[in-house]
Design a protein around this motif. Structure first.
Motif, PDB file in Angstrom:
ATOM      1  N   LYS A   1       0.851  -1.193   0.000  1.00 19.35           N
ATOM      2  CA  LYS A   1       0.000   0.000   0.000  1.00 19.35           C
ATOM      3  C   LYS A   1       0.888   1.245   0.000  1.00 19.35           C
ATOM      4  O   LYS A   1       1.176   1.834   1.039  1.00 19.35           O
ATOM      5  CB  LYS A   1      -0.940  -0.028   1.207  1.00 19.35           C
ATOM      6  N   VAL A   2       1.317   1.599  -1.202  1.00 13.21           N
ATOM      7  CA  VAL A   2       2.213   2.734  -1.374  1.00 13.21           C
ATOM      8  C   VAL A   2       1.635   3.671  -2.424  1.00 13.21           C
ATOM      9  O   VAL A   2       0.979   3.239  -3.377  1.00 13.21           O
ATOM     10  CB  VAL A   2       3.629   2.251  -1.779  1.00 13.21           C
ATOM     11  N   LEU A   3       1.858   4.964  -2.231  1.00 15.72           N
ATOM     12  CA  LEU A   3       1.386   6.006  -3.130  1.00 15.72           C
ATOM     13  C   LEU A   3       2.567   6.839  -3.597  1.00 15.72           C
ATOM     14  O   LEU A   3       3.485   7.117  -2.822  1.00 15.72           O
ATOM     15  CB  LEU A   3       0.376   6.908  -2.418  1.00 15.72           C
ATOM     16  N   TYR A   4       2.519   7.260  -4.851  1.00 17.01           N
ATOM     17  CA  TYR A   4       3.561   8.113  -5.433  1.00 17.01           C
ATOM     18  C   TYR A   4       2.883   9.410  -5.873  1.00 17.01           C
ATOM     19  O   TYR A   4       2.090   9.421  -6.819  1.00 17.01           O
ATOM     20  CB  TYR A   4       4.227   7.422  -6.620  1.00 17.01           C
TER      21      TYR A   4
ATOM     22  N   ASN B   1      -7.165  21.107  -4.728  1.00 13.11           N
ATOM     23  CA  ASN B   1      -6.106  20.173  -4.345  1.00 13.11           C
ATOM     24  C   ASN B   1      -5.309  20.692  -3.156  1.00 13.11           C
ATOM     25  O   ASN B   1      -4.972  19.927  -2.244  1.00 13.11           O
ATOM     26  CB  ASN B   1      -5.178  19.911  -5.525  1.00 13.11           C
ATOM     27  N   ALA B   2      -4.969  21.972  -3.197  1.00 15.31           N
ATOM     28  CA  ALA B   2      -4.198  22.549  -2.091  1.00 15.31           C
ATOM     29  C   ALA B   2      -4.966  22.438  -0.779  1.00 15.31           C
ATOM     30  O   ALA B   2      -4.382  22.143   0.274  1.00 15.31           O
ATOM     31  CB  ALA B   2      -3.861  24.008  -2.399  1.00 15.31           C
ATOM     32  N   ALA B   3      -6.281  22.649  -0.855  1.00 14.62           N
ATOM     33  CA  ALA B   3      -7.097  22.574   0.360  1.00 14.62           C
ATOM     34  C   ALA B   3      -7.250  21.134   0.862  1.00 14.62           C
ATOM     35  O   ALA B   3      -7.272  20.888   2.072  1.00 14.62           O
ATOM     36  CB  ALA B   3      -8.481  23.172   0.088  1.00 14.62           C
ATOM     37  N   ALA B   4      -7.341  20.191  -0.059  1.00 11.73           N
ATOM     38  CA  ALA B   4      -7.604  18.802   0.315  1.00 11.73           C
ATOM     39  C   ALA B   4      -6.360  18.040   0.725  1.00 11.73           C
ATOM     40  O   ALA B   4      -6.460  17.036   1.450  1.00 11.73           O
ATOM     41  CB  ALA B   4      -8.274  18.081  -0.859  1.00 11.73           C
ATOM     42  N   LEU B   5      -5.190  18.477   0.279  1.00 13.45           N
ATOM     43  CA  LEU B   5      -3.982  17.674   0.418  1.00 13.45           C
ATOM     44  C   LEU B   5      -3.659  17.262   1.859  1.00 13.45           C
ATOM     45  O   LEU B   5      -3.332  16.084   2.089  1.00 13.45           O
ATOM     46  CB  LEU B   5      -2.794  18.399  -0.216  1.00 13.45           C
ATOM     47  N   PRO B   6      -3.714  18.141   2.850  1.00  9.77           N
ATOM     48  CA  PRO B   6      -3.381  17.683   4.216  1.00  9.77           C
ATOM     49  C   PRO B   6      -4.264  16.533   4.685  1.00  9.77           C
ATOM     50  O   PRO B   6      -3.773  15.553   5.255  1.00  9.77           O
ATOM     51  CB  PRO B   6      -3.598  18.943   5.063  1.00  9.77           C
ATOM     52  N   ARG B   7      -5.539  16.629   4.415  1.00 11.81           N
ATOM     53  CA  ARG B   7      -6.470  15.573   4.825  1.00 11.81           C
ATOM     54  C   ARG B   7      -6.259  14.300   4.018  1.00 11.81           C
ATOM     55  O   ARG B   7      -6.350  13.188   4.561  1.00 11.81           O
ATOM     56  CB  ARG B   7      -7.904  16.091   4.681  1.00 11.81           C
ATOM     57  N   VAL B   8      -5.988  14.439   2.733  1.00 13.27           N
ATOM     58  CA  VAL B   8      -5.705  13.268   1.897  1.00 13.27           C
ATOM     59  C   VAL B   8      -4.520  12.495   2.472  1.00 13.27           C
ATOM     60  O   VAL B   8      -4.561  11.263   2.605  1.00 13.27           O
ATOM     61  CB  VAL B   8      -5.427  13.683   0.444  1.00 13.27           C
ATOM     62  N   ILE B   9      -3.462  13.206   2.799  1.00 16.72           N
ATOM     63  CA  ILE B   9      -2.263  12.544   3.325  1.00 16.72           C
ATOM     64  C   ILE B   9      -2.569  11.843   4.646  1.00 16.72           C
ATOM     65  O   ILE B   9      -2.238  10.664   4.839  1.00 16.72           O
ATOM     66  CB  ILE B   9      -1.126  13.565   3.493  1.00 16.72           C
ATOM     67  N   ASP B  10      -3.222  12.549   5.548  1.00 13.71           N
ATOM     68  CA  ASP B  10      -3.510  11.968   6.864  1.00 13.71           C
ATOM     69  C   ASP B  10      -4.424  10.752   6.754  1.00 13.71           C
ATOM     70  O   ASP B  10      -4.185   9.713   7.388  1.00 13.71           O
ATOM     71  CB  ASP B  10      -4.150  13.017   7.773  1.00 13.71           C
ATOM     72  N   ASP B  11      -5.470  10.866   5.941  1.00 16.31           N
ATOM     73  CA  ASP B  11      -6.451   9.785   5.866  1.00 16.31           C
ATOM     74  C   ASP B  11      -5.939   8.614   5.040  1.00 16.31           C
ATOM     75  O   ASP B  11      -6.314   7.457   5.300  1.00 16.31           O
ATOM     76  CB  ASP B  11      -7.772  10.313   5.317  1.00 16.31           C
ATOM     77  N   ALA B  12      -5.088   8.878   4.042  1.00 18.88           N
ATOM     78  CA  ALA B  12      -4.460   7.770   3.306  1.00 18.88           C
ATOM     79  C   ALA B  12      -3.561   6.971   4.247  1.00 18.88           C
ATOM     80  O   ALA B  12      -3.566   5.732   4.232  1.00 18.88           O
ATOM     81  CB  ALA B  12      -3.671   8.302   2.123  1.00 18.88           C
ATOM     82  N   ARG B  13      -2.810   7.666   5.071  1.00 15.63           N
ATOM     83  CA  ARG B  13      -1.960   6.980   6.048  1.00 15.63           C
ATOM     84  C   ARG B  13      -2.807   6.206   7.063  1.00 15.63           C
ATOM     85  O   ARG B  13      -2.429   5.104   7.477  1.00 15.63           O
ATOM     86  CB  ARG B  13      -1.057   7.997   6.741  1.00 15.63           C
ATOM     87  N   ALA B  14      -3.945   6.762   7.434  1.00 21.50           N
ATOM     88  CA  ALA B  14      -4.827   6.055   8.369  1.00 21.50           C
ATOM     89  C   ALA B  14      -5.354   4.757   7.770  1.00 21.50           C
ATOM     90  O   ALA B  14      -5.676   3.810   8.496  1.00 21.50           O
ATOM     91  CB  ALA B  14      -5.991   6.953   8.775  1.00 21.50           C
TER      92      ALA B  14
ATOM     93  N   GLY C   1      -3.501   2.875   5.984  1.00 21.07           N
ATOM     94  CA  GLY C   1      -2.358   1.985   5.845  1.00 21.07           C
ATOM     95  C   GLY C   1      -1.439   2.279   4.688  1.00 21.07           C
ATOM     96  O   GLY C   1      -0.479   1.541   4.452  1.00 21.07           O
ATOM     97  N   TYR C   2      -1.686   3.379   3.971  1.00 21.24           N
ATOM     98  CA  TYR C   2      -0.831   3.747   2.847  1.00 21.24           C
ATOM     99  C   TYR C   2       0.372   4.557   3.317  1.00 21.24           C
ATOM    100  O   TYR C   2       0.295   5.294   4.302  1.00 21.24           O
ATOM    101  CB  TYR C   2      -1.609   4.578   1.820  1.00 21.24           C
ATOM    102  N   GLU C   3       1.471   4.399   2.586  1.00 22.09           N
ATOM    103  CA  GLU C   3       2.649   5.229   2.793  1.00 22.09           C
ATOM    104  C   GLU C   3       2.997   5.911   1.475  1.00 22.09           C
ATOM    105  O   GLU C   3       2.691   5.404   0.393  1.00 22.09           O
ATOM    106  CB  GLU C   3       3.830   4.387   3.280  1.00 22.09           C
TER     107      GLU C   3
END
Length: 255
Positions: free
Chosen positions: A59-62, A221-234, A236-238
């Motif tokens: 579960k990895v994202l680029y 995108n700029a507004a959503a990015l912090p939440r995207v990162i946090d919730d993707a990690r939640a 199990g993604y890195e």
């Protein structure tokens, strides 16, 4: 005496007769892998060692951004990436290099990769091999002149238009062509729909090995990015860099 005349058939013939493709894909639903099989060009992608998916075994994202021009959101995006410790690749054009040298330098200084999006954003299938090489060289040299990144490994064909020849010439120049497996219509600056919309569009497409295409001109995108990162990690993604993907040497992938 026999005279041999050498003709660059790629320029005079192939450039006029080759079939251009516009990159497209069947989107991921429910975490399942997306597909390009129905598009009719998966063999060309594989043949030229181009990327569409990353490492699908984990579960990895680029995270990748297209930076054709600046709309005031790249600095906040970089702030988020620094705060969250997320690597990214920024594909830039000649206009961006000339207009935003400080942001180019900041990207590199903060550990991100600068990729080639061509100098003038043309349809490269209409250009000769030499013209393609010149487009790519100007971006590479332009970034090298204003930052500590002195080489360039990744290319995103402008407009998503490509052919077997374009990918082959790019590969000869040392580039890995990078397409994407997660994207949405985010580039229309006069049709932004809010951070929640961007968040939903991105999150519903997450899948292992996602190469994420996000346009930095988007306020959503700029507004959503912090939440995207946090919730993707939640979930199990890195987040990993394209350099990590290449080091794993998992090519070619099965589509």
């Amino acid at each position: 005496m026999m005279v041999v005349v050498l003709i660059d058939w790629d320029v005079n013939a192939a450039a006029k007769t080759e079939k251009p493709f516009h990159f497209g894909f069947k989107r991921s639903i429910g975490g399942n892998l997306p597909s390009i099989e129905q598009e009719g060009f998966s063999n060309i992608i594989q043949k030229n060692d181009a990327l569409f998916l990353g490492n699908t075994t984990k579960k990895v994202l680029y995270l990748t951004f297209d930076n054709g021009y600046e709309n005031g959101f790249t600095a906040p995006i970089l702030d988020t990436l620094r705060e969250k410790n997320v690597p990214a690749t920024f594909f830039v054009t000649g206009h961006y290099i000339q207009d935003q040298p400080d942001l180019i330098k900041r990207m590199v200084d903060e550990g991100h990769i600068i990729g080639n999006h061509s100098w003038s954003h043309p349809d490269m299938t209409t250009m000769s091999n030499d013209q393609i090489r010149q487009e790519l060289a100007k971006v590479r040299d332009g970034v090298a002149a204003i930052s500590s990144q002195k080489s360039m490994q990744y290319l995103r064909p402008p407009r998503g238009i490509f052919s077997d020849r374009v990918l082959a010439v790019s590969r000869e120049e040392g580039y890995t062509s990078v397409f994407w497996s997660l994207a949405y219509k985010d580039w229309e600056v006069n049709n932004q729909k809010g951070g929640e919309y961007a968040y939903q569009q991105i999150m519903k497409q997450l899948h292992p090995g996602s190469i994420m295409l996000i346009h930095s001109v988007s306020s959503d995108n700029a507004a959503a990015l912090p939440r995207v990162i946090d919730d993707a990690r939640a979930k199990g993604y890195e987040f990993e860099s394209l350099d990590t993907l290449m080091a794993e040497q998992l090519l070619p992938f099965t589509f």
